[in-house]
Design an enzyme around this catalytic site. Sequence first.
Site, PDB file in Angstrom:
ATOM      1  N   SER A   1     -27.388  11.841  -8.394  1.00 41.26           N
ATOM      2  CA  SER A   1     -27.138  10.548  -8.643  1.00 41.26           C
ATOM      3  C   SER A   1     -28.032   9.745  -8.231  1.00 41.26           C
ATOM      4  O   SER A   1     -29.205  10.004  -9.239  1.00 41.26           O
ATOM      5  CB  SER A   1     -26.400   9.560  -7.921  1.00 41.26           C
ATOM      6  OG  SER A   1     -25.671   8.709  -8.221  1.00 41.26           O
TER       7      SER A   1
ATOM      8  N   ASP B   1     -18.982  10.867 -17.075  1.00 42.35           N
ATOM      9  CA  ASP B   1     -19.321   9.847 -16.053  1.00 42.35           C
ATOM     10  C   ASP B   1     -19.757   9.130 -16.765  1.00 42.35           C
ATOM     11  O   ASP B   1     -20.452   8.793 -17.562  1.00 42.35           O
ATOM     12  CB  ASP B   1     -20.672  10.963 -15.774  1.00 42.35           C
ATOM     13  CG  ASP B   1     -21.372  10.607 -14.590  1.00 42.35           C
ATOM     14  OD1 ASP B   1     -21.214   9.004 -13.879  1.00 42.35           O
ATOM     15  OD2 ASP B   1     -22.273  10.426 -13.974  1.00 42.35           O
TER      16      ASP B   1
ATOM     17  N   HIS C   1     -18.659  11.214 -12.113  1.00 45.41           N
ATOM     18  CA  HIS C   1     -19.527  11.053 -11.400  1.00 45.41           C
ATOM     19  C   HIS C   1     -20.436  11.726  -9.845  1.00 45.41           C
ATOM     20  O   HIS C   1     -19.803  11.528  -9.217  1.00 45.41           O
ATOM     21  CB  HIS C   1     -20.354   9.725 -11.049  1.00 45.41           C
ATOM     22  CG  HIS C   1     -21.926   8.760 -10.778  1.00 45.41           C
ATOM     23  ND1 HIS C   1     -22.502   9.428 -11.079  1.00 45.41           N
ATOM     24  CD2 HIS C   1     -22.143   8.676  -9.431  1.00 45.41           C
ATOM     25  CE1 HIS C   1     -24.108   9.492 -10.805  1.00 45.41           C
ATOM     26  NE2 HIS C   1     -23.414   8.588  -9.552  1.00 45.41           N
TER      27      HIS C   1
END
Length: 510
Positions: free
Chosen positions: A345, A427, A460
Site C-alpha cells: 500500500s 483491489d 488490498h
Amino acid sequence: PNELGIANIFDEEQEPRRVELEGHPYQAFWSPVDDRLLVARAPTPLVDDQYMSQRVAVIDGATGQVLASIENPGKLGEIGWSFDGQQIALISAADINDPSAGRLMVVPASGGTPVDLLPSYPGDIVDFEWLDADTLHYVANQGVWSLLESIDIVSGRGVGRQVLVPTGGPILTSLCLDADGRASACLGSSPTHPTEVFHLRYGDGAPRRMSASNPWLDGMRLAKQEVVGFRARDGIALEGILVRPLDEVPGRPYPLILYVHGGPEAHHSNGWLTSYGDPAQAAAARGFAVFHTNYRGSTGRGVEFSKLSQADPAGKEFDDLIDAVDHLVAIGLVDSNRVGITGGSYGGYATAWCSTRYSERFAAGVMFVGISDKISKVGTTDIPNEEFHVHARKRPWDDWQLMLERSPIYWAENCKTPLLILHGKDDPRVDPGQSRELYRHLKVRGQTPVRLVHYPGEGHGNRKAAARLDYSLRLMQWFEHYLQGEGGTMPPHAIDHAGPEVEEAEGAGS
C-alpha cells in the site's frame, strides 16, 4: 447496506424488529440503564464515508428517534457508555485532518462536542474500558511501545492519570476489565511470540501470559530484535525496529531489507513483526538484517507527528527511509551495495519511489499493492476523500505538476533497481492498474529486470493462505537472488510451493 435490528434472544419465534434509522450503522450498544441505543453511523455504505463520516448518536431503541447528536470530529474508533448511562467515551480523531482515531474523548449522553481527555498526548489510544462512572482504563501506543493507564474524568483534562502497566513490556492491543475492576485481560505480543492473552492483577507486577497458541516457537532460535533511534537530515528524531541477522558476526556488513509500513497512518511496535508480507525473522534466519522505520507521518507519537507528512507526498517522509539506511550503514551493520526495500500500500508507494527516484541506493525492490501514479490513483481509489483530508491535503487539479512529480512513473527513466511488483487483481483501494502502469513503463524502457504478478480474487492485501505463501516465497526468492546471489537475469517465475520437506516425505512413501 447495514441495517439496525433488535431481536429477542429468548423468543426464537419472534421476528427481529428493524429500527428505522437514517444512515448506515456500524456500531450499536444498549444503554446499561434504559432502552437508549448508542449508534455510530455514516451517511452511506461507501468506504470513504465509513472512514471519514461516521458520527455518533443516541437514539430511542423503540422508535429510532434521535435523542442526542454527538459532534465527533473526523475518524472514529471505539465508543462506549459509562456504567450510569450519563457519559459516553469514544476514540476519535482530533479533527478532520487527523489521520488516526487516537484521541480519548468523553461527552454527556445528552449530546454535544466531545472533550479530549488527554490533549497533546504523545501517542494514540487503541482501546478503553469504563472502570466506574468516573474512571476509564485505556491502552495506548507511545512510540514503539504500549502502556496501560487510567484516568479520572472528573479531575479534568489530562489530570488524574495513573500508569498501570508501563512501557517496555508486551505490546498490548486490547483490554477487558473484570467485574470488580481489580484485574484485566489483554491481548498482546512480544518480539518472541505473536499475539497471546495476558492477565494483569493490578499491584501484582507485570502482565502474565496465559495462552500459548504457537508452542512450536518455544524451540526456535529467533534473531535479536531491538529499538534503534536515529536523526533525519533535518534533525527530527526517528526510531525503528531492527531485526539483526540470526547468526550475525560482529563487524561484518549484511544485506538489508527495509520494510516500510502502509498508511502512512500506522507504525511499528516492538512486538511480533513477522507476517506473510513482513519477512522479519524469516529473512534474519537467512542472513539479512531487516529494519522497520517509523517515518514521519506514522502514528504512535501524537497528532502533530502524524501530520508531518501531509501535503508532501514522497517528500521528507521517504527521505527518512534513506536516512535510516544511512544510519545502519554508518554503524557498520549494512552493506550499502546490498539494500532492498519492500512494503504494501503506502509502503508499496515507498518501494516504487525508492526504486525509481532513489534507484542508485537500492539493489532490489518488492512492491505490493503500491501506488505509482498519484493522479490516476485518486481517480480509481474507493477513498478519494480520505486521501484528500488526511494525506494529500489537495486535489490533483490543485497542483497537477506536484502530483505528477511525486509519482514513481515520472522517475521511471532512473530505475536500475530490479523490481518485483505484486498486486491483488480485485483491489478497490489501490487499483491494480497502478502496478500495471509502472510495470509497463519499466518494461518498455528495458533498463532493469521487472516482473508483475497478479493474485486473482485478492483485494488490498492477500487473504487466502495459498496467495500469502506464494507472496512470501516470491519475496524471499527475489531478495536472495539480487542481494545475496548472482543477480542479473530474473530468477525463475515458477515457485516451489511444496518445499523440500514435503517433497522428501512424498518421495519416501513412493
